[in-house]
Design a protein around this motif. Structure first.
Motif, PDB file in Angstrom:
ATOM      1  N   TYR A   8     -10.544 -26.691   3.858  1.00 38.32           N
ATOM      2  CA  TYR A   8     -10.981 -27.978   5.194  1.00 38.32           C
ATOM      3  C   TYR A   8      -9.958 -27.252   6.338  1.00 38.32           C
ATOM      4  O   TYR A   8     -10.958 -27.191   7.209  1.00 38.32           O
ATOM      5  N   GLY A  35     -17.477 -35.817  13.954  1.00 40.09           N
ATOM      6  CA  GLY A  35     -18.384 -35.013  12.314  1.00 40.09           C
ATOM      7  C   GLY A  35     -18.280 -33.699  12.058  1.00 40.09           C
ATOM      8  O   GLY A  35     -19.016 -33.284  10.913  1.00 40.09           O
ATOM      9  N   GLU A  72     -17.645 -32.879   8.285  1.00 41.54           N
ATOM     10  CA  GLU A  72     -17.889 -33.220   7.496  1.00 41.54           C
ATOM     11  C   GLU A  72     -19.679 -32.556   7.759  1.00 41.54           C
ATOM     12  O   GLU A  72     -19.327 -32.585   6.392  1.00 41.54           O
ATOM     13  N   CYS A  73     -19.873 -32.689   8.672  1.00 43.64           N
ATOM     14  CA  CYS A  73     -21.313 -32.072   8.429  1.00 43.64           C
ATOM     15  C   CYS A  73     -21.107 -30.451   8.446  1.00 43.64           C
ATOM     16  O   CYS A  73     -21.895 -29.814   7.275  1.00 43.64           O
ATOM     17  N   ALA A  88     -19.231 -29.180   5.958  1.00 42.31           N
ATOM     18  CA  ALA A  88     -18.711 -29.585   4.377  1.00 42.31           C
ATOM     19  C   ALA A  88     -20.102 -29.833   3.612  1.00 42.31           C
ATOM     20  O   ALA A  88     -20.174 -29.591   2.759  1.00 42.31           O
ATOM     21  N   LEU A  89     -21.035 -30.664   4.460  1.00 42.16           N
ATOM     22  CA  LEU A  89     -21.804 -31.406   4.033  1.00 42.16           C
ATOM     23  C   LEU A  89     -22.869 -29.909   3.307  1.00 42.16           C
ATOM     24  O   LEU A  89     -23.855 -30.035   2.713  1.00 42.16           O
ATOM     25  N   GLU A 148     -21.361 -29.638  -0.758  1.00 41.11           N
ATOM     26  CA  GLU A 148     -22.281 -30.493  -0.796  1.00 41.11           C
ATOM     27  C   GLU A 148     -23.720 -30.649  -1.442  1.00 41.11           C
ATOM     28  O   GLU A 148     -24.110 -30.839  -1.885  1.00 41.11           O
ATOM     29  N   VAL A 159     -22.479 -35.218  16.118  1.00 46.55           N
ATOM     30  CA  VAL A 159     -21.324 -35.297  15.139  1.00 46.55           C
ATOM     31  C   VAL A 159     -20.714 -35.953  16.414  1.00 46.55           C
ATOM     32  O   VAL A 159     -19.250 -35.584  15.576  1.00 46.55           O
TER      33      VAL A 159
END
Length: 202
Positions: A133, A149, A152-153, A155-156, A160, A202
């Motif tokens: 992270y 965000g 998170e974006c 990481a996506l 992901e 974001v």
């Protein structure tokens, strides 16, 4: 002079990985692992005090192997966009090279009994996740992506989405196609381009 152990920890964990890939976490039992390597059950209990410890160690070793290469990919290039694309490709390349381990990682730590792990095992898992992270947050900062965000974006785009491609093929019993790395890189690049252009909020 004492004889060296016939069955070492890595042999037992390798058998546990194969079991998890074939049967899921529920298939990983002390007796099944012992049977797979031709060892007495006592050999497994000598190295792991119980099934929660076995599940924790097989999960942690697998995650650590993935994270080591992933963090290297993220830090391999001074250009953050190239580093990001390399990280997305790594998810596919590592899964291609380690299909059993990749199948294992399609589950989660909870599936491997995290609630029953020792505090030391849970701390090791948390530390590894925190390193990833932190690296993704540093990459977002280097790219100039800001907002609640942002991480998170990123990481996506870099975790992901590539994992979704791996999951689709492995769960269908299919090998990863030859173009999978290129596709993961292109998808990650398109999402990052949208972020940098302000087209994705974001």
């Amino acid at each position: 002079m004492a004889r060296p152990p016939r069955f070492d920890v890595d042999q037992l964990l390798d058998a546990a990985v194969r079991r998890a890939a074939a049967s899921g976490p529920t298939g990983v039992t002390m007796s099944a692992v012992a049977k797979d390597v031709g060892a007495p059950s006592g050999s497994v209990y000598h190295r792991f005090p119980g099934r929660p410890a076995l599940l924790a160690e097989v999960w942690l070793r697998t995650v650590a192997g993935f994270q080591e290469g992933y963090l290297q990919a993220l830090g391999a290039d001074v250009d953050p966009q190239r580093a990001a694309r390399a990280a997305a490709r790594h998810v596919i390349a590592w899964s291609r090279a380690h299909p059993d381990e990749a199948a294992l990682l399609l589950y989660g730590a909870e599936d491997f009994g995290r609630t029953e792990w020792s505090e030391e095992h849970r701390c090791r898992a948390d530390l590894g996740n925190q390193r990833v992270y932190a690296a993704l947050a540093a990459l977002a900062a280097a790219l100039g992506v800001k907002g609640p965000g942002a991480a998170e974006c990123i990481a996506l785009a870099l975790v992901e989405l590539p994992l979704a491609s791996v999951r689709r093929h492995l769960r269908a019993g299919q090998p990863l196609p030859a173009h999978a790395e290129e596709l993961a890189e292109q998808c990650a690049g398109a999402l990052l381009d949208g972020l940098l252009a302000g087209e994705i909020a974001v």
